[in-house]
Each structure stands twice: as structure tokens, then as C-alpha cells.
Scaffold this motif. Sequence first.
Motif, PDB file in Angstrom:
ATOM      1  N   PRO A 183      -9.638  -3.756   0.118  1.00 38.30           N
ATOM      2  CA  PRO A 183     -10.661  -2.859  -0.445  1.00 38.30           C
ATOM      3  C   PRO A 183     -10.395  -1.366  -0.177  1.00 38.30           C
ATOM      4  CG  PRO A 183     -11.669  -4.664   0.778  1.00 38.30           C
ATOM      5  CD  PRO A 183     -10.206  -4.788   0.987  1.00 38.30           C
ATOM      6  N   ASP A 184     -10.007  -0.997   1.052  1.00 35.38           N
ATOM      7  CA  ASP A 184      -9.821   0.426   1.372  1.00 35.38           C
ATOM      8  C   ASP A 184      -8.620   1.006   0.633  1.00 35.38           C
ATOM      9  OD1 ASP A 184     -11.970   0.164   2.989  1.00 35.38           O
ATOM     10  OD2 ASP A 184     -10.865   0.262   4.892  1.00 35.38           O
ATOM     11  N   ALA A 185      -7.494   0.285   0.688  1.00 39.43           N
ATOM     12  CA  ALA A 185      -6.290   0.756   0.008  1.00 39.43           C
ATOM     13  C   ALA A 185      -6.552   0.860  -1.486  1.00 39.43           C
ATOM     14  CB  ALA A 185      -5.133  -0.202   0.287  1.00 39.43           C
ATOM     15  N   ARG A 186      -7.249  -0.134  -2.008  1.00 38.84           N
ATOM     16  CA  ARG A 186      -7.550  -0.170  -3.435  1.00 38.84           C
ATOM     17  C   ARG A 186      -8.408   1.029  -3.839  1.00 38.84           C
ATOM     18  NH1 ARG A 186      -7.631  -3.775  -7.760  1.00 38.84           N
ATOM     19  NH2 ARG A 186      -9.580  -3.519  -8.889  1.00 38.84           N
ATOM     20  N   ALA A 187      -9.398   1.350  -3.026  1.00 38.40           N
ATOM     21  CA  ALA A 187     -10.277   2.488  -3.326  1.00 38.40           C
ATOM     22  C   ALA A 187      -9.479   3.787  -3.330  1.00 38.40           C
ATOM     23  CB  ALA A 187     -11.413   2.554  -2.297  1.00 38.40           C
ATOM     24  N   GLU A 188      -8.566   3.923  -2.380  1.00 37.16           N
ATOM     25  CA  GLU A 188      -7.722   5.121  -2.300  1.00 37.16           C
ATOM     26  C   GLU A 188      -6.864   5.262  -3.559  1.00 37.16           C
ATOM     27  OE1 GLU A 188      -5.036   5.778   1.329  1.00 37.16           O
ATOM     28  OE2 GLU A 188      -3.645   5.586  -0.344  1.00 37.16           O
ATOM     29  N   ARG A 213       1.013   3.899  -2.971  1.00 36.01           N
ATOM     30  CA  ARG A 213       0.625   5.276  -2.682  1.00 36.01           C
ATOM     31  C   ARG A 213       1.711   6.255  -3.125  1.00 36.01           C
ATOM     32  NH1 ARG A 213      -3.436   8.780  -0.113  1.00 36.01           N
ATOM     33  NH2 ARG A 213      -2.451  10.686  -0.820  1.00 36.01           N
ATOM     34  N   HIS A 256       0.826  -1.199   0.000  1.00 34.82           N
ATOM     35  CA  HIS A 256       0.000   0.000   0.000  1.00 34.82           C
ATOM     36  C   HIS A 256       0.868   1.259   0.000  1.00 34.82           C
ATOM     37  CE1 HIS A 256      -3.238   2.561   2.233  1.00 34.82           C
ATOM     38  NE2 HIS A 256      -3.034   2.980   1.012  1.00 34.82           N
TER      39      HIS A 256
END
Lengths: 211, 211
Positions: B128-133, B74, B70
Amino acid sequence: MSTAQETTGGEVEPWEQVTPDAARRLLVAAVEAFAERGYHATTTRDIAGRAGMSPAALYIHYKTKEELLHRISRIGHDKALDILRTAARAEGSPAERLAEAVRSFVRWHAGRRTTARVVQYELDALGPDARAEILALRRQVDAEVRGIVEEGVAAGDFDVPDVQGTTLAILSLCIDVARWFNVGGPRTPDEVGALYADLVLRMVAARPAAA
Amino acid sequence: MSTAQETTGGEVEPWEQVTPDAARRLLVAAVEAFAERGYHATTTRDIAGRAGMSPAALYIHYKTKEELLHRISRIGHDKALDILRTAARAEGSPAERLAEAVRSFVRWHAGRRTTARVVQYELDALGPDARAEILALRRQVDAEVRGIVEEGVAAGDFDVPDVQGTTLAILSLCIDVARWFNVGGPRTPDEVGALYADLVLRMVAARPAAA
């Protein structure tokens, strides 16, 4: 092969040539496992399990995991070469043949993107001999597209200062469709193929009449 | 960081912002391991070992392997966005800014291809959260390039029937440089950048005066 059809957007994989049926099922299972987890994270046990077979049954058909990857890569590259050769040797102007080459190459990379990703991203995992064989096929793939571009330049239909670099860019554009294409997305493989054929004719500055 | 510099063609990775030094070394080790063996085949033990540290020392900085991916993803996407934003908001005509965006984006994908491959190919491994970001950042990357294309069309400098599809193709062409670029090959990152800037101006049919 319902799973394979699902992951490829309903198209049949080019595995008809693989016999017997057990060898084909193992190959399809290997493509899926490599695409999902990567070559190095996949064991022959995983592949046998996906195909509903025992590890011992796998070894009847493939001695090593690398043999499976080599077979997949070979079939994928043979198919890519066949697609481009058919377009390059068809009737029509260089612009018509280049457009058809791009359309069919894009359709393949969109429709069979699971296979295409394995074939494109796991090259480094092949041993030296298998790698040399596949790189020779890649040079033939390149030569087919370069041949059309050269013909267009010779005929005065295209204006291309850097034929080698432009050929590489055309292939690269088509290959990367396998990375981003999404069956749930707004475009069908045919629509992407039509757009990309237009963009490639622009890249070679095809004369409007020729296009 | 001699190994990291070697794998990136002598360019310094964009990890200066990562502190302390141990956290940065672990990140560089993770990029190399993921690029070489794939995310799923890499363990936190492998990463710690490459960085010359113990698994316990790794856990001080990163709780999970996914946190490392992640963080890499990022930083990579932030850098890509920064590059394109700088080009998009510079002085000059849309053609000049589009050419500069392509040149700098290509240079990044050629020079930092190890990082770029991990960032581009291991997206599915994010939660899911990291992917959405990350997907939100990718939409911003897309918007920067689309903005330049739209300005060029509005100014009458470009002729682009499908702005969204052409924007996607421009980004795809640049991103795929990370797959095929070879430091031992015949072209430097700058040379590929110059060629690709020309090809992209052709894709948008930039007026000769505008280009």
C-alpha cells in the motif's frame, strides 16, 4: 459465474462455446489466476482449486497449463477479430466503420480487461506452434483495421501518410485500455469508446463531412 | 551489463544512481527476472543467482523482493517524470513541446521496454505505501502532459473538447509502445517517436502553423 462477472464489470465472458461446464469453469479460473499472479506463478493445482475441482479432474480437460493459456488466447483473439470484422464489413462510410471498430474494440478491452491482459501480456509463454497460430490471428486483426484506413484514404476521406504505423497505433491505443481501465473510475466503457473513436478520426484526419 | 544492454536495444539503463555496484547488478537482474517470469514467479534466490551472488549477499542490499520492485518502479517513474518535465518546460510553442514530450517518452518506452513493462504491469504487486508513492508520481506525469495540452488550448493552438481524457490517451499510446516494440521490427525508436508525435498533434487538432 458470479466471480467472472464481477471481474469483468458485469459483462458475460465469451466462454459460452466452452463445454462441458467443468471445462468452462476451469478456463475462467485460469484467467483469474493468470491475471492475478502471472502465468509462471500459477500451477494447475491453483487453477483446479479455484474451480473447486481436483487436479485429476483438471487433467481430464486440459493436459497442460499451456493448453489452458492457448485456449484462452485463441478464444480472446477470435473474439477480437470477430468484433473488428463485424465493424469493418458493416454498412457506412470508412469514418463510420472506423469509429464503430474503435468503439467496440475499446468496450471489449474495458469490459473484459482481465481476459485481455492475460491474452496480451502472456503471449511469450505460449509454445512455438500456439504462438504462430495466435500471431496469424493478430495479423488478421491488423488487416481488418488497415483495410478500413486504406478505404478511407482511397475515397479521399482520410489523410494518412503512414497507413501501417497508424493502424498499429490505433490498435495499440485500444488494447492499452485493458491496462488502465478501472471500473471505479470516472468513465464507462462506452464513454471511453466514444472519446477514442473521436481521437482516432482525428488521427486519420477524417473530413468533417465524412465523420 | 552486456545482458541488460542487449535487452534494452543497446541503451544504458537509468541505474547509474544505484550504488554500490552489487546493488545495481541485483536491480538489473531483478528487472530481467520480473520481465521474463513475472514478479510472483521470481524468488530472491533467482535474482541473486542471475547476478552471480548468494541469497545472503542480496539481503545486505534489499530486505525483500518487494523492496527491489519498489526501487525499480521508483527509478522508472522518476525517469519518466524527468523526461516529460524537461519537454514541458523547454522553450517553444505548446505544439513543439507536446511533440518533443511524445518523442522522448516513446523513445524511453521502446529503448527501455524491459524496465517499462515491469514498471507498468507489476504495480499491483506493490504494498500500500509503495503503491501510494508511485501513484502520486503517476499523477505528476499526467499533470505535465495535461499542462502542455491546456496551454495549447488556452493559446488557441489546440482544439481539445476533453483535456483529461485526451491526456490519458496520449500517455497510454506512448506507454503501450513497451508492449509491442520489437528491436528486430521495421521501425527504430526514433521513427516510432516521430510518427507518434505527428499522430498526437492530430489528436489535439494542432493548427498547421502551430505544428
